[in-house]
Design an enzyme around this catalytic site. Structure first.
Site, PDB file in Angstrom:
ATOM      1  N   ARG A  63     -42.195  55.170 -48.704  1.00  0.00           N
ATOM      2  CA  ARG A  63     -41.898  56.435 -48.016  1.00  0.00           C
ATOM      3  C   ARG A  63     -43.072  56.919 -47.163  1.00  0.00           C
ATOM      4  NH1 ARG A  63     -39.291  57.037 -52.759  1.00  0.00           N
ATOM      5  NH2 ARG A  63     -40.920  58.228 -53.817  1.00  0.00           N
ATOM      6  N   TYR A  67     -42.712  58.451 -43.487  1.00  0.00           N
ATOM      7  CA  TYR A  67     -43.243  59.762 -43.108  1.00  0.00           C
ATOM      8  C   TYR A  67     -44.132  59.645 -41.862  1.00  0.00           C
ATOM      9  CZ  TYR A  67     -41.745  61.206 -47.804  1.00  0.00           C
ATOM     10  OH  TYR A  67     -41.009  61.462 -48.932  1.00  0.00           O
ATOM     11  N   TYR A  89     -34.405  70.029 -44.066  1.00  0.00           N
ATOM     12  CA  TYR A  89     -33.476  70.837 -44.858  1.00  0.00           C
ATOM     13  C   TYR A  89     -34.194  71.738 -45.867  1.00  0.00           C
ATOM     14  CZ  TYR A  89     -33.635  67.875 -49.083  1.00  0.00           C
ATOM     15  OH  TYR A  89     -34.024  67.216 -50.218  1.00  0.00           O
TER      16      TYR A  89
HETATM   17  C1  SAM Z   1     -38.234  66.215 -50.595  1.00  0.00           C
HETATM   18  S1  SAM Z   1     -37.752  67.569 -51.574  1.00  0.00           S
HETATM   19  C2  SAM Z   1     -37.087  68.638 -50.331  1.00  0.00           C
HETATM   20  C3  SAM Z   1     -36.986  70.079 -50.751  1.00  0.00           C
HETATM   21  C4  SAM Z   1     -36.514  71.004 -49.632  1.00  0.00           C
HETATM   22  N1  SAM Z   1     -37.490  71.025 -48.566  1.00  0.00           N
HETATM   23  C5  SAM Z   1     -36.259  72.430 -50.090  1.00  0.00           C
HETATM   24  O1  SAM Z   1     -36.718  73.356 -49.409  1.00  0.00           O
HETATM   25  O2  SAM Z   1     -35.601  72.648 -51.099  1.00  0.00           O
HETATM   26  C6  SAM Z   1     -36.382  66.886 -52.405  1.00  0.00           C
HETATM   27  C7  SAM Z   1     -36.188  67.501 -53.767  1.00  0.00           C
HETATM   28  O3  SAM Z   1     -35.753  68.850 -53.598  1.00  0.00           O
HETATM   29  C8  SAM Z   1     -34.833  69.195 -54.599  1.00  0.00           C
HETATM   30  N2  SAM Z   1     -33.514  69.384 -53.971  1.00  0.00           N
HETATM   31  C9  SAM Z   1     -33.097  68.929 -52.786  1.00  0.00           C
HETATM   32  N3  SAM Z   1     -31.822  69.252 -52.568  1.00  0.00           N
HETATM   33  C10 SAM Z   1     -31.407  69.925 -53.669  1.00  0.00           C
HETATM   34  C11 SAM Z   1     -30.188  70.496 -54.071  1.00  0.00           C
HETATM   35  N4  SAM Z   1     -29.114  70.422 -53.309  1.00  0.00           N
HETATM   36  N5  SAM Z   1     -30.137  71.110 -55.277  1.00  0.00           N
HETATM   37  C12 SAM Z   1     -31.213  71.177 -56.082  1.00  0.00           C
HETATM   38  N6  SAM Z   1     -32.388  70.648 -55.759  1.00  0.00           N
HETATM   39  C13 SAM Z   1     -32.495  70.019 -54.565  1.00  0.00           C
HETATM   40  C14 SAM Z   1     -34.757  67.988 -55.557  1.00  0.00           C
HETATM   41  O4  SAM Z   1     -35.722  68.168 -56.586  1.00  0.00           O
HETATM   42  C15 SAM Z   1     -35.109  66.859 -54.619  1.00  0.00           C
HETATM   43  O5  SAM Z   1     -35.554  65.718 -55.293  1.00  0.00           O
END
Ligand code: SAM
Length: 262
Positions: A63, A67, A89
């Site tokens: 990754r 990135y 997102y």
């Molecule tokens: C790379 S991070 C991105 C987080 C994102 N930037 C945010 O603001 O929530 C990815 C992690 O965020 C969390 N995440 C992302 N989507 C999610 C969702 N739909 N529900 C709960 N946790 C989520 C999970 O822990 C996932 O492994």
């Protein structure tokens, strides 16, 4: 002169975007995005000079390489003099390395660069699970970082582990960690919590018509639990807050003294 703004569209398609983020997207010369495909389809309608960064991810691809490629794509457009908007997102600055690094690089090269907040998974989690981080405190950590460094967990407060589906993937190239790697996580957590401590697997929806997942299981069952790329692990407090009598007495003395003066 080129510029870079990283914005967050929130978690739910079409429902979480702030007016400021929307304005940046609509007025950009070019958009780069790392979001759910449904979110990206919706974003294309706001600005059709739209480029998804998602194809840069690859099975068994580190990754860190992905990135760096994302940063290079955005920076090339900034150097060409374009108003570039990166859409990541949730909140672009929450558990997201690319926006932070791209902004730092753009500034280092003399370009204007900034970040606009968005609604993150953390924000949705507090709302959906009814957790107030101020009640007992709340520690957030990336799961593998928690595993490979010696961290102190505050078991009197909430502990939230992000990217739990990638627990222990030190290759940084898997889409899901193995059950052996997950067992290491459970073993480590059991140094802090009893095996039957209830933990919650949380997933907020991408579409407003869907509901969130909040599945509560005993900690010892985490190895077999169904996890996805978007699962966040919520560990509630296991212990009561212990009063600090020394500091409390010191504060009581100050309060009494102030009271005397009045
Ligand atoms: C790379 S991070 C991105 C987080 C994102 N930037 C945010 O603001 O929530 C990815 C992690 O965020 C969390 N995440 C992302 N989507 C999610 C969702 N739909 N529900 C709960 N946790 C989520 C999970 O822990 C996932 O492994």
């Amino acid at each position: 002169m080129g510029s870079l703004v990283c914005v967050g569209p929130g978690m739910i398609v079409g429902a979480h975007l702030s007016a400021r983020c929307r304005s940046h997207i609509v007025n950009a010369d070019i958009i780069f995005s790392s979001c759910h495909p449904l979110m990206e389809d919706w974003l294309k309608a706001l600005n059709n000079n739209f480029h998804s960064l998602q194809p840069l991810y690859g099975e068994n691809k580190n990754r860190r390489i992905t990135y760096q490629q994302m940063i290079t794509r955005m920076m090339s457009a900034v150097r060409e003099g374009k108003r570039v908007v990166g859409v990541f997102y949730g909140h672009p600055g929450v558990f997201a390395q690319v926006p932070h690094q791209a902004i730092a690089q753009a500034r280092e090269e003399g370009f204007t660069a900034s970040m606009e907040p968005g609604i993150s998974a953390e924000d949705c989690l507090y709302a959906d699970l009814g957790i107030d981080p101020g009640a007992y405190g709340c520690q957030h950590m990336e799961t593998t970082q928690f595993m490979i460094y010696q961290r102190v967990l505050d078991t009197c407060g909430y502990v939230i582990l992000w990217q739990v589906a990638l627990a222990g993937d030190i290759s940084l190239s898997k889409r899901m960690s193995s059950s052996a790697e997950r067992k290491v996580l459970v073993k480590l957590l059991m140094h802090f919590y009893p095996p039957d401590h209830s933990v919650t697997l949380y997933e907020c929806p991408t579409l407003i018509t869907d509901t969130f997942r909040a599945e509560t299981i005993p900690l010892e069952k985490l190895t077999e639990a169904k996890l996805s790329q978007v699962t966040t692990l919520v560990i509630p407090p296991a212990n009561r807050l212990i009063k600090n009598d020394v500091v409390s007495a010191e504060l009581a003395a100050i309060s009494k003294h102030t009271g005397d003066k009045i």
